[in-house]
Motif scaffolding. Structure first.
Motif, PDB file in Angstrom:
ATOM      1  N   GLN A   1       0.843  -1.193   0.000  1.00 51.11           N
ATOM      2  CA  GLN A   1       0.000   0.000   0.000  1.00 51.11           C
ATOM      3  C   GLN A   1       0.881   1.246   0.000  1.00 51.11           C
ATOM      4  O   GLN A   1       1.797   1.376   0.805  1.00 51.11           O
ATOM      5  CB  GLN A   1      -0.914  -0.011   1.236  1.00 51.11           C
ATOM      6  CG  GLN A   1      -1.900   1.163   1.240  1.00 51.11           C
ATOM      7  CD  GLN A   1      -2.903   1.098   2.381  1.00 51.11           C
ATOM      8  OE1 GLN A   1      -2.991   0.090   3.087  1.00 51.11           O
ATOM      9  NE2 GLN A   1      -3.668   2.165   2.559  1.00 51.11           N
TER      10      GLN A   1
ATOM     11  N   ASP B   1      -5.539   5.145   3.327  1.00 47.36           N
ATOM     12  CA  ASP B   1      -6.833   4.521   3.052  1.00 47.36           C
ATOM     13  C   ASP B   1      -7.813   5.506   2.410  1.00 47.36           C
ATOM     14  O   ASP B   1      -7.948   6.649   2.863  1.00 47.36           O
ATOM     15  CB  ASP B   1      -7.481   4.037   4.360  1.00 47.36           C
ATOM     16  CG  ASP B   1      -6.719   2.878   4.987  1.00 47.36           C
ATOM     17  OD1 ASP B   1      -5.790   2.346   4.347  1.00 47.36           O
ATOM     18  OD2 ASP B   1      -7.065   2.520   6.129  1.00 47.36           O
TER      19      ASP B   1
ATOM     20  N   ARG C   1      -7.615  -0.880  -0.613  1.00 44.21           N
ATOM     21  CA  ARG C   1      -7.550  -0.049   0.598  1.00 44.21           C
ATOM     22  C   ARG C   1      -7.380   1.422   0.227  1.00 44.21           C
ATOM     23  O   ARG C   1      -7.943   2.311   0.860  1.00 44.21           O
ATOM     24  CB  ARG C   1      -6.391  -0.503   1.497  1.00 44.21           C
ATOM     25  CG  ARG C   1      -6.691  -1.789   2.260  1.00 44.21           C
ATOM     26  CD  ARG C   1      -5.682  -2.036   3.375  1.00 44.21           C
ATOM     27  NE  ARG C   1      -4.348  -2.306   2.866  1.00 44.21           N
ATOM     28  CZ  ARG C   1      -3.888  -3.521   2.577  1.00 44.21           C
ATOM     29  NH1 ARG C   1      -4.651  -4.587   2.757  1.00 44.21           N
ATOM     30  NH2 ARG C   1      -2.661  -3.687   2.132  1.00 44.21           N
TER      31      ARG C   1
ATOM     32  N   ALA D   1     -13.012  -7.391   0.102  1.00 42.55           N
ATOM     33  CA  ALA D   1     -12.656  -5.995   0.404  1.00 42.55           C
ATOM     34  C   ALA D   1     -13.469  -5.029  -0.449  1.00 42.55           C
ATOM     35  O   ALA D   1     -13.459  -3.821  -0.199  1.00 42.55           O
ATOM     36  CB  ALA D   1     -11.167  -5.773   0.180  1.00 42.55           C
TER      37      ALA D   1
END
Lengths: 378, 378
Positions: free
Chosen positions: B139, B143, B199, B280
């Protein structure tokens, strides 16, 4: 929830000491200054408002180079923010000119560089980094997306030289129209960059800026009572002009694109209620000056004779050369082959070294900084 | 308020054509593919939800190199977003490995590079850029701060080679346990990077990913019915092993850290309701494959005899070499001096050139891509 500032986690204290060992001699001075300013960053971390739900806290380091000298300071700031806002992600933006070595920056942050294997990025979860390779005189981040902006020893650079300087190489030796033109350029640059930062800041956000400047006693980098470093540059360069090694035009074209502001100049747009910066909502929190002794000089003095004059000179000149060399190289005519330019500049620094070795008394590059904290109130 | 997609401002159309002139021959193929995907980016720009008040729209280009090939596509996407949300600022993040040349990226964006003097950054107000020098398997952004993520011809790179490949240099020629290990590595990497992107995405945000892959007819880069490019690599490298120019260990150590996924492999985590990616909230919007003819081959065919076989070979090999050379250099023993490595690899590509010059029939590096659009629905 909040820890007192002096009671940071032991890991942070350990890391700051450990990290220190990795810094090269040549950047020790810059790191000392940043360490000295950690308190200001922690103050900022203590007062910035909680972000909107789901938004990260955003930090920025303007003119950050490879990020090495500020890494330990950011770690402490980030740890304090995490203590206050445990669930909030944190993003750090590093800015510098397009020509900056951003690969070194990212390698450092990832633990493969001069900052050692452990950095805030490798050790602390939910921290994100990026870089912006554009000069800081313009707006670099979207409106109201910045919580804490920081800049160390970078904003003395002006966006362009407004004119040449006849008998010197730095504005500290300029006078009359030249000095006025440099002052005017620096004033516009300072106002522009503060306005840009003000747009970037969220209300309640802080700026912490440490900058080369001229203190209340008229001291500045390399001019703290001993021999004036910039006058030495100018004198040695002028000697090479007299001998015909360089031309008069080359001497005239050699000038640092810098301006050392006084505390008054730094504070003016923050205190003048009619200024665009003030009206945009930026306010002065604190301003102070500080002198940090030259670490090479200190090592020489502490050696008490076990270091020769030549050894001191050899250790001392590279730190001057590292940030000044490009100015002298670029002052030389484009018609000279690179090799010839290099020889001239080698000779120039050799003369500086010889002069120091002959009599080291008074030679030292003490840092003189102005430390500013600001807050966006609107 | 919204313009139909085919009715973009004339300036954008002009710029796209003008911009095209600046691209070097060697990247023409990559630009063709991105131009082909502009429609997918415009679709994304058309459907992403309005940002929260005061928040910018955030875009990201994963594995962007110097940003040159995607600049025209981003311009169109940004112009469409600006049409929809006139007051909203836009931020574009470019990501690549730490070793990427980020200076070239920023110089390009500022109009001092290969994209020419006019870019979306120089021409469109209230657009901001930054870069993240970390690999995209993790990532990279906080977020839910990403509206549209894009990646072109980058995600066939796997994070590490799981094993060597005995009698070939690329997984397209691997079999048995080796092939299974590469497939497993690629599966994990793909799931990890999609989870990371999920995310990062805001709900309603889109991903547009164009990737080298294997199409429904088994075609892939340099294998579209004529002579198989990767088999040619393997055969010529193997010949050098037989002659003793390189060792068996060196041959074995030479393998592209890549995996060409099938459409089925690309879509699996987006369609399997038990996968972490699906859970997700990431959903497949569309998947298709496309073949883009090799521009060097096309130029040769269109020349109708006015270009010699050798001229074609000389024009063709550099595009193969530009992205493959490092793999062969790195396969060689670290004990060889760099000069010796360079000589061996020069000889290798010379043989490829000679083979093409001798009989150019069937030689072409056609691009085979899988084009994927995805949306975060939760």
């Amino acid at each position: 929830m909040n820890q007192p500032l002096e009671n940071l986690p032991a890991t942070a204290q350990t890391m700051a000491m450990k990290g220190g060992g990795y810094y090269s001699q040549r950047t020790r001075g810059a790191k000392d200054v940043i360490d000295n300013a950690v308190k200001m960053l922690l103050d900022a971390a203590q007062v910035v408002p909680e972000p909107s739900k789901g938004q990260p806290i955003r930090l920025a380091d303007f003119g950050a180079a490879d990020g090495g000298t500020s890494e330990a300071a950011w770690r402490k700031c980030i740890e304090h923010l995490r203590d206050r806002f445990a669930q909030t992600q944190i993003q750090v933006t590093y800015t510098d000119l397009p020509s900056n070595d951003f690969s070194s920056l990212f390698k450092n942050l990832l633990g493969f560089g001069s900052s050692g294997p452990n950095t805030f990025l490798t050790d602390i979860e939910n921290v994100f980094v990026n870089a912006c390779g554009i000069g800081f005189h313009q707006q670099l981040l979207p409106d109201e997306t910045l919580d804490i902006g920081f800049s160390a020893t970078a904003m003395h650079y002006i966006s362009e030289k407004p004119c040449t300087i006849d008998d010197h190489v730095h504005m500290v030796g300029a006078s009359g129209d030249s000095l006025a033109a440099f002052a005017q350029q620096a004033k516009h640059n300072w106002e522009d960059l503060l306005l840009a930062r003000t747009r970037e800041l969220r209300p309640g956000g802080r700026l912490v800026i440490l900058n080369f400047g001229i203190d209340e006693q008229g001291r500045y980098l390399g001019n703290t009572g001993g021999i004036n470093m910039f006058n030495t540059f100018a004198e040695l360069w002028s000697n090479m002009r007299k001998e015909g090694t360089i031309t008069s035009d080359e001497f005239k074209n050699t000038a640092f694109p810098q301006y050392y502001r006084t505390v008054e100049e730094f504070c003016a747009p923050l205190e003048d209620q009619s200024s665009a910066v003030y009206q945009a909502g930026l306010r002065l929190v604190s301003a102070k000056t500080g002198v940090h002794g030259c670490p090479y000089r200190r090592a020489f003095d502490e050696a008490q004779g076990s270091m020769s004059n030549r050894e001191f000179a050899v250790s001392y000149i590279p730190t001057l050369r590292s940030w000044s060399e490009a100015v002298f190289v670029n002052g030389l005519s484009g018609e000279r082959p690179q090799e010839e330019k290099d020889q001239i500049v080698d000779q120039f620094y050799q003369r500086y070294e010889d002069r120091v070795a002959e009599n080291p008394d008074g030679h030292a590059m003490d840092y003189v900084h102005c430390y500013l904290a600001m807050e966006k109130v609107l």
